[in-house]
Design an enzyme around this catalytic site. Structure first.
Site, PDB file in Angstrom:
ATOM      1  N   HIS A 176      31.080  -4.869   7.547  1.00 46.30           N
ATOM      2  CA  HIS A 176      30.919  -6.307   7.824  1.00 46.30           C
ATOM      3  C   HIS A 176      32.194  -7.017   7.374  1.00 46.30           C
ATOM      4  CE1 HIS A 176      26.616  -6.060   8.851  1.00 46.30           C
ATOM      5  NE2 HIS A 176      26.539  -5.150   7.897  1.00 46.30           N
ATOM      6  N   ASN A 225      20.073  -4.058   1.889  1.00 47.04           N
ATOM      7  CA  ASN A 225      19.124  -3.832   2.966  1.00 47.04           C
ATOM      8  C   ASN A 225      19.608  -2.673   3.838  1.00 47.04           C
ATOM      9  OD1 ASN A 225      16.791  -4.333   4.310  1.00 47.04           O
ATOM     10  ND2 ASN A 225      17.643  -5.931   5.615  1.00 47.04           N
ATOM     11  N   ASP A 285      28.511   0.326   5.067  1.00 46.27           N
ATOM     12  CA  ASP A 285      27.757  -0.938   5.124  1.00 46.27           C
ATOM     13  C   ASP A 285      28.387  -1.970   4.188  1.00 46.27           C
ATOM     14  OD1 ASP A 285      25.962  -2.829   5.947  1.00 46.27           O
ATOM     15  OD2 ASP A 285      24.215  -1.953   4.960  1.00 46.27           O
TER      16      ASP A 285
HETATM   17  C1  NCD Z   1      24.079  -6.849   5.772  1.00 47.86           C
HETATM   18  C2  NCD Z   1      24.982  -8.058   5.727  1.00 47.86           C
HETATM   19  O1  NCD Z   1      25.177  -8.619   4.630  1.00 47.86           O
HETATM   20  O2  NCD Z   1      25.539  -8.436   6.759  1.00 47.86           O
HETATM   21  N1  NCD Z   1      23.461  -6.687   4.478  1.00 47.86           N
HETATM   22  C3  NCD Z   1      23.001  -5.519   3.962  1.00 47.86           C
HETATM   23  O3  NCD Z   1      22.476  -5.491   2.847  1.00 47.86           O
HETATM   24  N2  NCD Z   1      23.124  -4.401   4.627  1.00 47.86           N
HETATM   25  C4  NCD Z   1      23.115  -7.043   6.888  1.00 47.86           C
HETATM   26  C5  NCD Z   1      22.106  -5.965   7.015  1.00 47.86           C
HETATM   27  O4  NCD Z   1      22.393  -4.922   7.620  1.00 47.86           O
HETATM   28  O5  NCD Z   1      21.001  -6.164   6.546  1.00 47.86           O
HETATM   29 ZN    ZN Z   2      21.877  -3.144   8.568  1.00 44.07          ZN
END
Ligand code: NCD
Ligand code: ZN
Length: 439
Positions: free
Chosen positions: A70, A287, A314
């Protein structure tokens, strides 16, 4: 560590004496790697004019590839920009990242895809392969213009952060994607109504901490549903950040049946568990949630035996003020680009749970293949682009700010990890040298 250009015509770098671990070629040996103009050339070639980079004691591997990043740009540049995220990636040994579509605006058009790609190209620190949204605005209803995004270079589509709300939209996406070569649909598996309000894994620790729980069935139900739709369509699906032992069993059966499915796991899910939430540290709020030690152990085994194909970070940067909120108000996510390799080396490779070659395969060779990123993941052979990492597997360091990432919400904060990226070569360019970003 500047290399001398030879009249601006030809630049040569000799990575000397490293342990080359190259899963794509089934190779693990001490060898030199000679690079000329960004491309690996035969190490027997004349070495005159090459600047020598000492790799003695280092592991030389294909650059890491992240399937799940992200980067927050456009929209939340206070948390991360493409440039700061790419710098964090390069320092973590990555030569390619796949930023997710949950930006503001959502990456659901060719315009946003081009913007993110251009920002990546301008940063020049690693390849940026944006993930396109499956549905408009991640709304889960109307399919986005996948075709125009494919034309803009997208190879993976996902509504990550949101789970597709029903089997019909997934069926449409999988069927539509089949018309294009090498396109993969990726799913964040979470039954919304069942997970709603959940702050952590539902179980003994959620009860004792007084936090609302999110049962593992919220993930497993969707994994089962989605694989049924893969069977129905003959489509190709990638499962993001699996967290539960039950999901693994479903994936194992699906693979045995020959369904076209791949899966990833994050470093934090193979290192931590719900037992770590006792301090209400919001850096452990992620998450899907960290589940039990038994789930974590199942994920480790599945990564070792290939049921889980890849490790993905992630990397989810969040502002300090957001993460310092009350636990139930804090957004989920941990950063991960700068710690992923060391976390895997320290917690899986060193204790003997995962062979080093399999770790590199799961962090580079396999994700490159899933993404269709042909210039990444090895083999480290003449004619191939020099996307490489050299790391010291034994070097210990404490995870602490400053990070190259704009955010510092790391679940690994304060822990000691072993394994330090020393050099990262992106298309032959030493973007990280002696552990420092060069741009
Ligand atoms: C992700 C985010 O912050 O964009 N957060 C996470 O805990 N993985 C979004 C997501 O996939 O839930
Ligand atoms: Zn996710």
């Amino acid at each position: 560590m500047k290399q001398e250009g030879r009249g601006g015509v030809s630049e040569r770098i000799l990575l000397k004496g490293g342990r080359v671990v190259d899963p794509a070629a089934g190779r693990d040996e001490i060898a030199d790697v000679l690079i000329e103009d960004g491309v690996i050339v035969s190490a027997d070639a004349s070495r005159s004019g090459a600047s020598v980079v000492d790799a003695d004691g280092l592991v030389v591997a294909p650059g890491l590839v992240d399937l799940h990043t992200h980067l927050r740009e456009p929209g939340r540049e206070d948390k991360e920009t493409v440039e700061t995220g790419c710098r964090a990636a390069a320092l973590g040994g990555f030569t390619a990242v796949s930023p997710m579509a949950n930006t503001e605006p959502v990456a659901d058009t060719a315009a946003v895809i081009h913007e993110v790609r251009d920002l990546g190209a301008r940063a020049g620190l690693c390849d940026v392969f944006p993930v396109g949204a499956i549905t408009r605005g991640l709304g889960g209803e109307e399919m986005a213009e996948l075709g125009e995004m494919v034309e803009a270079g997208v190879r993976m589509f996902s509504d990550d952060g949101r789970c597709l709300p029903n089997a019909r939209i997934l069926r449409n996406a999988l069927t539509y994607a089949k018309a294009f070569d090498g396109i993969v649909i990726a799913e964040h598996c979470e039954d919304g109504p069942l997970a709603e309000g959940g702050q952590m894994h539902e179980g003994y620790h959620s009860y004792s901490l007084g936090l609302a729980g999110q049962p593992r069935e919220a993930e497993e139900i969707v994994v089962a549903r989605d694989l049924a739709v893969v069977r129905l369509t003959g489509g190709r699906l990638h499962l993001c950040h699996l967290s539960s032992a039950g999901s693994i069993e479903i994936v194992r059966r699906a693979k045995a049946e020959g369904l076209r499915v791949t899966a990833e796991v994050t470093p934090h899910h193979v290192v931590f568990s719900d037992e770590d939430l006792g301090t209400y540290d919001t850096n452990f709020k992620v998450n899907p949630p960290l589940r039990t030690p038994e789930d974590r152990d199942a994920l480790r085994l599945a990564l070792a035996d290939g049921t889980i194909d890849a490790v993905a970070t992630d990397h989810a940067p969040h502002a300090v003020e957001d993460k310092e909120a009350e636990f139930d108000q804090s957004p989920p996510g941990t950063i991960g680009l700068e710690t992923a390799l060391a976390a895997v080396l320290t917690h899986l490779v060193e204790p003997g749970l995962l062979p080093l070659a399999r770790a590199i395969e799961a962090m580079s060779t396999v994700p490159a293949r899933i993404l269709g990123a042909a210039e990444h993941g090895g083999p480290i052979e003449p004619g191939r682009p020099a996307n490489l990492v050299a790391f010291d597997p034994g070097a210990a360091w404490v995870v602490e700010p400053p990070f190259a990432s704009k955010s510092r919400n790391s679940a690994f904060l304060g822990t000691t990890l072993r394994g330090r990226v020393i050099h990262t070569l992106y298309r032959g360019d030493l973007v990280v040298a002696d552990g420092k970003a060069q741009r």
